[in-house]
Design an enzyme around this catalytic site. Structure first.
Site, PDB file in Angstrom:
ATOM      1  N   SER A  90      -4.682  39.312  31.360  1.00 41.01           N
ATOM      2  CA  SER A  90      -3.245  39.798  32.467  1.00 41.01           C
ATOM      3  C   SER A  90      -4.034  41.098  33.341  1.00 41.01           C
ATOM      4  CB  SER A  90      -2.170  39.707  31.938  1.00 41.01           C
ATOM      5  OG  SER A  90      -1.707  40.271  33.357  1.00 41.01           O
TER       6      SER A  90
ATOM      7  N   TYR B  83       4.959  44.758  28.520  1.00 42.19           N
ATOM      8  CA  TYR B  83       4.078  43.394  29.069  1.00 42.19           C
ATOM      9  C   TYR B  83       2.637  43.568  28.713  1.00 42.19           C
ATOM     10  CZ  TYR B  83       2.142  39.477  30.876  1.00 42.19           C
ATOM     11  OH  TYR B  83       0.847  38.572  31.947  1.00 42.19           O
TER      12      TYR B  83
ATOM     13  N   LYS C 177      -0.326  42.525  26.014  1.00 41.34           N
ATOM     14  CA  LYS C 177      -1.630  42.346  26.684  1.00 41.34           C
ATOM     15  C   LYS C 177      -3.010  43.325  26.491  1.00 41.34           C
ATOM     16  CE  LYS C 177       0.277  38.458  28.374  1.00 41.34           C
ATOM     17  NZ  LYS C 177      -0.622  37.329  27.402  1.00 41.34           N
TER      18      LYS C 177
HETATM   19  C1  WQD Z   1       4.695  40.859  44.049  1.00 39.05           C
HETATM   20  C2  WQD Z   1       5.080  42.194  44.776  1.00 39.05           C
HETATM   21  C3  WQD Z   1       6.828  43.544  44.569  1.00 39.05           C
HETATM   22  C4  WQD Z   1       9.998  40.531  43.943  1.00 39.05           C
HETATM   23  C5  WQD Z   1       3.213  40.647  37.999  1.00 39.05           C
HETATM   24  C6  WQD Z   1       3.616  41.027  36.217  1.00 39.05           C
HETATM   25  C7  WQD Z   1       3.328  39.903  35.409  1.00 39.05           C
HETATM   26  C8  WQD Z   1       2.872  39.286  35.538  1.00 39.05           C
HETATM   27  C9  WQD Z   1       2.612  38.653  37.452  1.00 39.05           C
HETATM   28  C10 WQD Z   1       1.317  37.200  34.185  1.00 39.05           C
HETATM   29  C11 WQD Z   1       5.030  43.415  44.521  1.00 39.05           C
HETATM   30  C12 WQD Z   1       6.979  42.738  45.531  1.00 39.05           C
HETATM   31  C13 WQD Z   1       8.640  41.311  43.707  1.00 39.05           C
HETATM   32  C14 WQD Z   1      10.887  40.829  44.810  1.00 39.05           C
HETATM   33  C15 WQD Z   1       9.742  42.190  46.283  1.00 39.05           C
HETATM   34  N1  WQD Z   1       1.994  37.871  35.110  1.00 39.05           N
HETATM   35  N2  WQD Z   1       8.394  41.875  45.064  1.00 39.05           N
HETATM   36  N3  WQD Z   1      10.735  41.689  46.044  1.00 39.05           N
HETATM   37  O1  WQD Z   1       4.653  42.966  39.888  1.00 39.05           O
HETATM   38  O2  WQD Z   1       2.480  42.094  40.922  1.00 39.05           O
HETATM   39  O3  WQD Z   1       2.876  41.742  38.816  1.00 39.05           O
HETATM   40  O4  WQD Z   1       2.275  39.427  38.396  1.00 39.05           O
HETATM   41  O5  WQD Z   1       0.813  38.069  34.263  1.00 39.05           O
HETATM   42  O6  WQD Z   1       4.511  39.014  35.556  1.00 39.05           O
HETATM   43  O7  WQD Z   1       2.340  41.714  36.268  1.00 39.05           O
HETATM   44  O8  WQD Z   1       3.638  40.676  40.420  1.00 39.05           O
HETATM   45  O9  WQD Z   1       5.184  39.097  42.216  1.00 39.05           O
HETATM   46  O10 WQD Z   1       6.304  41.166  40.504  1.00 39.05           O
HETATM   47  O11 WQD Z   1       5.597  41.654  42.789  1.00 39.05           O
HETATM   48  O12 WQD Z   1       8.773  43.003  47.366  1.00 39.05           O
HETATM   49  O13 WQD Z   1      12.128  40.191  44.775  1.00 39.05           O
HETATM   50  O14 WQD Z   1       6.131  41.500  45.631  1.00 39.05           O
HETATM   51  O15 WQD Z   1       7.191  44.922  44.462  1.00 39.05           O
HETATM   52  O16 WQD Z   1       4.689  44.129  45.357  1.00 39.05           O
HETATM   53  P1  WQD Z   1       3.111  41.759  40.204  1.00 39.05           P
HETATM   54  P2  WQD Z   1       5.189  40.412  41.449  1.00 39.05           P
END
Ligand code: WQD
Length: 326
Positions: free
Chosen positions: A112, A136, A140
């Protein structure tokens, strides 16, 4: 895709965050001739007896393992770190020992981009510092270190590829299989999908004052079908080449903001997606985008699908399965 490529598969899953119905649908999509080549077994990756059964169940043995069996919710890992260390790290150790026992030395590992933590610069190359900021991501990084030590102990045997996913999203274009998060989705894409289909009333946008084009967070969203293509390319590369340890980013190299994702899902679904801009989420970075050039050079792989296809396919899944696999 593995069935379409002619492989014999054994899916080993504890179904703690997935449904056997998904495998029935995979057989349906693969067709009656290919379906018998998909065997399945419920088991716990931390149980050597279950793993022993898996490795002896396959009549002609196991040639290669694609290791997806892990927990992946960042927030949950902060609440229950020891569970994440047990399943993701101890579980991987048990799997690798079973592989060694059975002379299986080819592994594609689901790693990841979260192990990069706060990127020093974007786009992020594989040589960027490993600096996880949550349990997490630490698990990894720990498994990648385990794999590096294992390969170094027997470099003429092990064929290993660590695939560092950026943000996997979308669904199979048939709409029959897709992401089915249990409980309230942590990630943006499933949450936006659930607002569009009416399961959630409003999206909270975590921060509108980031140093980005529209002030909202920017990520590298990769269609799950491109991700699957990347796994087949990685497996084929390992089986064709000399033993090696390869580490590759799987991402598009393009960044899209939260509001761009909202607009793309509104266009695909024809539904409005109400949102409110709230405080930043602790642990978030402003921008995370892959440098995907190494995967292009080593595998001849690049993403083929963009936000339009991601939202088209994800909406088809969400609309046909508003309550997931029931
Ligand atoms: C994306 C963007 C949030 C939710 C994840 C984790 C892990 C990985 C996939 C495997 C960010 C914004 C989010 C919401 C929002 N999986 N957001 N409102 O945090 O980039 O990383 O990637 O490895 O699960 O590392 O993904 O989808 O949570 O957030 O505004 O309700 O959307 O701030 O900018 P993230 P995400």
């Amino acid at each position: 895709m593995l069935l379409e490529a002619g492989h014999e598969l054994l899916v080993f899953d504890d179904f703690s965050n997935s449904s056997p119905i998904a495998l029935d649908r995979v057989r349906e999509l693969a067709g009656p001739a290919a379906a018998p080549r998909l065997q399945q077994m419920q088991g716990d990756i931390r149980n050597p007896k279950d793993l022993e059964q898996a490795f002896t169940k396959a009549p002609s043995g196991i040639d290669a393992v694609i290791h997806f069996a892990g927990l992946k919710a960042v927030g949950e890992s902060v609440q229950h770190p020891m569970h994440y260390w047990d399943v993701n790290v101890n579980g991987s150790r048990c799997l690798l020992e079973a592989m060694q026992t059975h002379g299986c030395h080819t592994l594609v590992f689901s790693s990841s981009a979260s192990l990069y933590g706060y990127p020093e610069a974007v786009p992020i190359p594989e040589t960027a510092p490993i600096a996880p900021i949550n349990p997490y991501g630490h698990t990894k990084a720990a498994v990648e270190q385990m794999l590096s030590d294992l390969h170094a102990s027997s470099p003429d045997s092990w064929r290993i590829d660590c695939l560092r996913y950026f943000n996997p999203v979308g669904a199979h274009p048939s709409g029959r299989i897709g992401e089915n998060p249990l409980g309230i989705p942590n990630n943006l894409y499933p949450f936006v999908s659930q607002v569009a289909v009416g399961r959630k009333s409003q999206l909270q946008v975590f921060g509108g004052d980031w140093p980005t084009s529209d002030g909202t967070g920017v990520r590298d969203y990769i269609h799950v079908m491109d991700l699957a293509d990347g796994h087949l390319a990685a497996l084929d590369c390992l089986l064709a080449e000399e033993p090696q340890l390869l580490t590759l980013n799987l991402g598009s190299g393009q960044g899209q903001s939260v509001l761009e994702m909202v607009q793309a899902m509104e266009a695909a679904s024809g539904c409005s997606i109400p949102y409110a801009i709230t405080d930043r989420r602790p642990g978030d970075a402003a921008i995370s985008v892959a440098d995907p050039s190494k995967a292009a050079q080593r595998l001849g792989w690049r993403t083929q699908r963009g936000l339009k296809e991601i939202c088209r396919d994800g909406w088809a899944w969400q609309q046909q399965n508003p309550d997931g696999y029931t």
